[in-house]
Design a protein around this motif. Structure first.
Motif, mmCIF file in Angstrom:
data_model
loop_
_atom_site.group_PDB
_atom_site.id
_atom_site.type_symbol
_atom_site.label_atom_id
_atom_site.label_comp_id
_atom_site.label_asym_id
_atom_site.label_seq_id
_atom_site.Cartn_x
_atom_site.Cartn_y
_atom_site.Cartn_z
ATOM 1 N N ALA A 180 4.487 2.869 -10.837
ATOM 2 C CA ALA A 180 4.712 3.235 -9.479
ATOM 3 C C ALA A 180 5.954 3.827 -9.269
ATOM 4 C CB ALA A 180 4.706 1.672 -8.783
ATOM 5 N N ARG A 181 7.072 3.782 -10.179
ATOM 6 C CA ARG A 181 8.453 3.965 -9.687
ATOM 7 C C ARG A 181 8.360 5.326 -10.655
ATOM 8 N NH1 ARG A 181 9.780 -1.386 -11.471
ATOM 9 N NH2 ARG A 181 10.232 -0.558 -13.631
ATOM 10 N N SER A 182 7.797 5.669 -11.682
ATOM 11 C CA SER A 182 7.824 6.925 -12.404
ATOM 12 C C SER A 182 7.021 7.976 -11.404
ATOM 13 C CB SER A 182 7.251 6.814 -13.740
ATOM 14 O OG SER A 182 5.966 6.683 -13.718
ATOM 15 N N CYS A 183 6.075 7.605 -10.753
ATOM 16 C CA CYS A 183 5.088 8.991 -10.076
ATOM 17 C C CYS A 183 5.620 9.246 -8.746
ATOM 18 C CB CYS A 183 3.746 8.410 -9.965
ATOM 19 S SG CYS A 183 2.877 8.249 -11.457
ATOM 20 N N GLN A 184 5.526 10.523 -8.165
ATOM 21 C CA GLN A 184 5.971 10.913 -6.920
ATOM 22 C C GLN A 184 5.229 10.144 -5.555
ATOM 23 O OE1 GLN A 184 4.946 14.015 -9.062
ATOM 24 N NE2 GLN A 184 6.601 15.336 -8.465
ATOM 25 N N ILE A 185 4.213 9.844 -5.992
ATOM 26 C CA ILE A 185 3.313 9.138 -4.890
ATOM 27 C C ILE A 185 2.756 7.759 -5.395
ATOM 28 C CG2 ILE A 185 1.286 9.362 -3.229
ATOM 29 C CD1 ILE A 185 1.853 12.458 -3.298
ATOM 30 N N HIS A 186 2.939 6.729 -4.473
ATOM 31 C CA HIS A 186 2.364 5.409 -5.203
ATOM 32 C C HIS A 186 1.308 5.013 -4.071
ATOM 33 C CE1 HIS A 186 3.092 0.956 -5.495
ATOM 34 N NE2 HIS A 186 2.114 1.387 -6.326
ATOM 35 N N LEU A 187 0.196 4.829 -4.475
ATOM 36 C CA LEU A 187 -0.883 4.171 -3.576
ATOM 37 C C LEU A 187 -0.823 2.742 -4.198
ATOM 38 C CD1 LEU A 187 -3.579 6.855 -3.367
ATOM 39 C CD2 LEU A 187 -1.541 6.508 -1.878
ATOM 40 N N ALA A 188 -0.357 1.799 -3.377
ATOM 41 C CA ALA A 188 -0.289 0.300 -4.067
ATOM 42 C C ALA A 188 -1.645 -0.539 -3.851
ATOM 43 C CB ALA A 188 0.649 -0.385 -3.061
ATOM 44 N N ALA A 189 -1.835 -0.887 -5.122
ATOM 45 C CA ALA A 189 -2.921 -1.624 -5.419
ATOM 46 C C ALA A 189 -2.459 -3.190 -5.642
ATOM 47 C CB ALA A 189 -3.855 -1.134 -6.558
ATOM 48 N N ASP A 190 -2.282 -4.055 -4.943
ATOM 49 C CA ASP A 190 -1.800 -5.306 -5.309
ATOM 50 C C ASP A 190 -2.640 -6.314 -4.917
ATOM 51 O OD1 ASP A 190 0.936 -4.207 -5.816
ATOM 52 O OD2 ASP A 190 1.301 -4.029 -3.635
ATOM 53 N N HIS A 191 -2.814 -7.203 -6.103
ATOM 54 C CA HIS A 191 -3.501 -8.305 -5.763
ATOM 55 C C HIS A 191 -3.090 -9.594 -6.866
ATOM 56 C CE1 HIS A 191 -7.277 -11.111 -6.497
ATOM 57 N NE2 HIS A 191 -7.347 -10.888 -5.231
#
Length: 281
Positions: free
Chosen positions: A218-229
């Motif tokens: 998540a930190r290394s990519c320019q855009i983060h689409l969070a998938a939290d579970h």
């Protein structure tokens, strides 16, 4: 179980909401206290406590407490986070479905529309300029990557899916400015995916991560689409996480389709007509 209660909270009657909040405030204490004390703390009647348990899909307070104890402990390793070893088939059905539904509702309420817009804009821009759009995933996430490629392929968006680490590195090496790489991962710490993401980003491609918040990917990519579970990546099978990734791909594909616009409709209609011959009448 606690996520299911949280997701159901707005639809419960006010008195049952007070019972739900009591559970969420201290689930372990709730499982130990007698109904009289529970009713007193929630400021409801004893029948209301039982009604709440039944609203959640359990036989009564005793059944609810039994499952609650299992929910706040460990569950069944390598099977499903919400399932207990002594669950009946009906319990498994309710838990698996409710856990997935609760995750979807939680995502709907917490998702960053700004991040989704940025991702859809980047993919649409790559499509308009004829650049490359690639999906990377390993294991279960590799299957999601293939599903993503299929979804975007139907939209007329030329894309590929790679689930082999060597192919991902070679593919990322060929990316450049205005290309897009969508990297899908449950844990966000798979070495092959991290390597591919780093190479793609250094080559000027837009990198989009569908992964857990706070992860290295998540930190290394320019855009983060969070998938939290709350699914332990090392202990449980990634059932709900996989479904959540598929849902995010569906949202992203729909947003891109809207950006392509009305020119897409004749193509999809023609595709549907051409497929009719493949089905028995």
């Amino acid at each position: 179980m606690l996520h299911r209660i949280t997701a159901s909270l707005p639809s419960l009657p006010p008195a049952e909401q007070r019972v739900a909040r009591l559970v969420l405030s201290d689930a372990r204490a709730f499982s130990r206290l007698p109904v009289r004390e529970l009713a007193r703390r929630a400021q409801v009647s004893k029948p209301t406590v039982v009604r709440f348990c039944r609203s959640m899909g359990y036989d009564g307070l005793a059944d609810f407490k039994l499952k609650l104890v299992g929910s706040v402990s460990e569950g069944v390793p390598f099977v499903h986070r919400s399932v207990d070893a002594d669950d009946k088939t009906g319990d498994v059905l309710v838990k698996v479905v409710d856990n997935a539904a609760a995750a979807f509702l939680q995502y709907r309420n917490a998702a960053s529309t700004a991040a989704i817009k940025r991702a859809a804009d980047a993919i649409a821009a790559s499509w308009k300029t004829g650049r490359r759009i690639e999906f990377y995933g390993v294991g279960n996430s590799g299957i999601v990557a293939q599903d993503a490629q299929h979804k975007f392929f139907r939209l007329g968006v030329t894309s590929i899916a790679a689930s082999d680490g060597h192919m991902q590195v070679m593919s990322a090496t060929l990316l450049g400015a205005q290309d897009c790489a969508v990297i899908i991962s449950n844990s966000g710490r798979t070495r092959d995916l991290m390597d591919a993401a780093d190479i793609a980003r250094k080559n000027g491609a837009t990198t989009i991560a569908i992964t857990a918040s706070g992860s290295a990917l998540a930190r290394s990519c320019q855009i983060h689409l969070a998938a939290d579970h709350p699914e332990s990546y090392d202990q449980y099978s990634p059932m709900v996480s996989r479904l959540l990734h598929l849902l995010i791909i569906d949202v992203l594909a729909t947003c891109v389709a809207l950006r392509i616009g009305s020119r897409l409709q004749p193509t999809l209609q023609q595709m549907k007509e051409n497929l009719r011959a493949k089905r028995y009448t």
